[in-house]
Motif scaffolding. Structure first.
Motif: not given
Length: 217
Positions: A8-9, A12, A14, A38, A40, A77, A189
């Protein structure tokens, strides 16, 4: 909050909501800035965050890094975060070397790893000659390099940068993008607040903040 899953990211957010109080009592009122954002970030992704002044870009980034609480919503995170605020947060009486030593200790980095990381950052950004110069004697451009270098020191999985190249000369600006490209290749990232339309081709995607909502170009 932080998570430890391998899938997964890396980050994220939300339903992030944030309002600020404005005015003087009894006319004081809540002014919404973020209305359920939102967002990600996947491993190896470089994203740009753009929007008009006052759209909430810096507010969102501070919430993502944990520097500011949201009124509602969640942030997950994975791994370490590196944060480069728009205004450098430094100790005026400490030298560049002392800043790296202090942050390395805070991250729990072994001394050898901290010194190696510091030397690489000096070389990549070209400010090693200021290693023993106090922060209050640095030019604006060199202070911006120190600000970015501190965010890079622990080789974070997620790097959050709020207008990081303000004050850079063109050569340092190009070096900055080389660093970003290296992080992409390493599966890191990067989220960058940017006002430069000419940077658009350097991003994997652009996230627009408008009317308290996030949309993608």
């Amino acid at each position: 909050m932080s998570g430890g899953s391998d899938a997964g990211p890396l980050l994220t957010a939300t339903g992030v909501v944030k309002s600020y109080r404005r005015g003087v009592w009894p006319a004081r009122r809540a002014v919404p800035v973020l209305k359920g954002v939102d967002l990600s970030l996947a491993a190896g992704e470089v994203a740009g965050l753009v929007g008009e002044n006052g759209s909430g870009k810096s507010t969102l980034m501070r919430i993502l890094v944990g520097d500011l609480p949201a009124d509602a919503g969640t942030v997950i995170r994975r791994g370490r975060l590196g944060y480069c605020p728009q205004q450098p947060v430094v100790y005026e009486r400490l030298t560049c070397d002392e800043h790296f030593e202090l942050l390395g200790h805070a991250y729990g980095l072994p001394g050898r790893a901290e010194r190696a990381g510091r030397a690489e950052i000096y070389a990549r950004l070209g400010f090693g000659r200021y290693a023993t110069t106090r922060a209050d004697r640095l030019s604006g451009g060199t202070l911006a390099k120190l600000n970015l270098g501190l965010a890079l020191l622990a080789d974070p999985e997620v790097l959050l940068l709020d207008e990081p190249y303000a004050g850079f000369d063109f050569d340092t600006y190009l070096k900055f993008w080389e660093l970003v490209a290296d992080r992409r290749r390493a599966g890191r990232s990067v989220l960058i607040i940017s006002h430069f339309v000419s940077d658009a081709e350097r991003f994997d995607r652009i996230v627009h903040l408008r009317d308290g909502q996030a949309t993608e170009a």
